[in-house]
Design a protein around this motif. Structure first.
Motif, PDB file in Angstrom:
ATOM      1  N   LEU A  19       0.834  -1.194   0.000  1.00 12.75           N
ATOM      2  CA  LEU A  19       0.000   0.000   0.000  1.00 12.75           C
ATOM      3  C   LEU A  19       0.874   1.251   0.000  1.00 12.75           C
ATOM      4  N   VAL A  20       0.547   2.191  -0.882  1.00  9.23           N
ATOM      5  CA  VAL A  20       1.209   3.496  -0.918  1.00  9.23           C
ATOM      6  C   VAL A  20       0.141   4.582  -0.847  1.00  9.23           C
ATOM      7  N   THR A  21       0.575   5.766  -0.533  1.00  9.59           N
ATOM      8  CA  THR A  21      -0.319   6.919  -0.515  1.00  9.59           C
ATOM      9  C   THR A  21       0.196   7.981  -1.477  1.00  9.59           C
ATOM     10  N   THR A  28       3.377  20.087  -3.104  1.00  6.13           N
ATOM     11  CA  THR A  28       4.151  19.036  -3.767  1.00  6.13           C
ATOM     12  C   THR A  28       3.337  17.751  -3.869  1.00  6.13           C
ATOM     13  N   GLU A  29       3.246  17.201  -5.080  1.00  9.39           N
ATOM     14  CA  GLU A  29       2.650  15.875  -5.253  1.00  9.39           C
ATOM     15  C   GLU A  29       3.692  14.841  -4.860  1.00  9.39           C
ATOM     16  N   MET A  30       3.269  13.844  -4.072  1.00 15.69           N
ATOM     17  CA  MET A  30       4.228  12.840  -3.618  1.00 15.69           C
ATOM     18  C   MET A  30       3.560  11.476  -3.518  1.00 15.69           C
ATOM     19  N   MET A 105      -2.045   9.802  -8.301  1.00 17.65           N
ATOM     20  CA  MET A 105      -2.575  11.163  -8.138  1.00 17.65           C
ATOM     21  C   MET A 105      -4.032  11.288  -8.598  1.00 17.65           C
ATOM     22  N   GLN A 106      -4.806  10.257  -8.366  1.00 21.57           N
ATOM     23  CA  GLN A 106      -6.223  10.230  -8.749  1.00 21.57           C
ATOM     24  C   GLN A 106      -7.062  10.792  -7.596  1.00 21.57           C
ATOM     25  N   PHE A 107      -6.978  12.114  -7.415  1.00 29.37           N
ATOM     26  CA  PHE A 107      -7.659  12.782  -6.314  1.00 29.37           C
ATOM     27  C   PHE A 107      -9.055  13.227  -6.733  1.00 29.37           C
ATOM     28  N   PRO A 108     -10.013  13.210  -5.804  1.00 30.29           N
ATOM     29  CA  PRO A 108     -11.343  13.752  -6.131  1.00 30.29           C
ATOM     30  C   PRO A 108     -11.247  15.241  -6.496  1.00 30.29           C
ATOM     31  N   THR A 109     -10.432  15.977  -5.741  1.00 32.69           N
ATOM     32  CA  THR A 109     -10.124  17.372  -6.070  1.00 32.69           C
ATOM     33  C   THR A 109      -8.627  17.565  -5.874  1.00 32.69           C
ATOM     34  N   HIS A 110      -8.006  18.233  -6.806  1.00 29.92           N
ATOM     35  CA  HIS A 110      -6.557  18.428  -6.795  1.00 29.92           C
ATOM     36  C   HIS A 110      -6.242  19.673  -5.982  1.00 29.92           C
ATOM     37  N   THR A 127      12.092   2.373  -8.125  1.00 31.33           N
ATOM     38  CA  THR A 127      12.373   3.659  -7.481  1.00 31.33           C
ATOM     39  C   THR A 127      11.550   4.785  -8.112  1.00 31.33           C
ATOM     40  N   GLU A 128      11.196   4.647  -9.380  1.00 30.96           N
ATOM     41  CA  GLU A 128      10.420   5.680 -10.069  1.00 30.96           C
ATOM     42  C   GLU A 128       9.004   5.799  -9.514  1.00 30.96           C
ATOM     43  N   ASN A 129       8.524   4.765  -8.816  1.00 31.05           N
ATOM     44  CA  ASN A 129       7.173   4.801  -8.258  1.00 31.05           C
ATOM     45  C   ASN A 129       7.078   5.650  -6.997  1.00 31.05           C
ATOM     46  N   LEU A 130       8.207   5.990  -6.391  1.00 32.32           N
ATOM     47  CA  LEU A 130       8.224   6.680  -5.108  1.00 32.32           C
ATOM     48  C   LEU A 130       8.943   8.016  -5.217  1.00 32.32           C
ATOM     49  N   THR A 131       8.524   8.971  -4.423  1.00 33.61           N
ATOM     50  CA  THR A 131       9.035  10.342  -4.531  1.00 33.61           C
ATOM     51  C   THR A 131      10.352  10.575  -3.804  1.00 33.61           C
ATOM     52  N   PHE A 132      10.476  10.025  -2.599  1.00 33.88           N
ATOM     53  CA  PHE A 132      11.583  10.412  -1.726  1.00 33.88           C
ATOM     54  C   PHE A 132      12.731   9.411  -1.739  1.00 33.88           C
ATOM     55  N   PRO A 133      13.977   9.913  -1.630  1.00 35.38           N
ATOM     56  CA  PRO A 133      15.159   9.043  -1.703  1.00 35.38           C
ATOM     57  C   PRO A 133      15.180   7.906  -0.683  1.00 35.38           C
TER      58      PRO A 133
END
Length: 146
Positions: A19-21, A28-30, A105-110, A127-133
């Motif tokens: 599970l990811v969020t 910032t989108e993350m 990034m499938q948000f009801p409202t951005h 690694t491309e699926n995640l934002t942070f190092p």
């Protein structure tokens, strides 16, 4: 003032997926793992249980410690913060009740504070699926958790 920013994350694995969020914080989108900041006077397990209750509204059991970043990581949000990230395996009786989306990034409202959850296949995660190092450095370990 220089300080430590301790982050506690849970790795929920179900049917070969983790599970990811997806979130929008400080503009910032993350994409990251569910969890958050350790509060003063709080233990790491208590932090994780609180964060999952706040973010997902579900009860979890905290399992084994999986990963702790072994390298220095400056915060991307505050250059005076050093990030220390702790990852635990977590378990729940109701993984199928977690509201998930299919696409990033499938948000009801951005807007600021938006948050959704989705499953990523452990076989396909990169690694491309995640934002942070720090999250990215966890990818090889994740592939051995199922």
């Amino acid at each position: 003032m220089n300080r430590f920013n301790v982050r506690i994350y849970g790795l929920l694995i179900h049917q070969g997926k983790v599970l990811v969020t997806d979130e929008i914080r400080l503009g910032t989108e993350m994409t990251k793992f569910p969890g958050g900041g350790l509060e003063f006077g709080e233990g790491t397990h208590d932090c994780l249980i609180r964060e999952w209750q706040e973010e997902l509204g579900i009860d979890i059991t905290v399992g084994d410690l999986v990963y702790l970043n072994p390298f220095y990581q400056q915060s991307g949000f505050n250059p005076k913060d050093q990030v220390l990230a702790v990852y635990y395996r977590v378990f729940t009786d109701s993984p199928d009740q977690i509201p998930v989306v299919q696409n990033p990034m499938q948000f009801p409202t951005h807007q600021e504070g938006a948050q959704t959850f989705r499953w990523l296949h452990l076989e396909e995660i990169s690694t491309e699926n995640l934002t942070f190092p720090i999250d990215q450095s966890l990818v090889p370990t994740l592939k051995h958790l199922d």
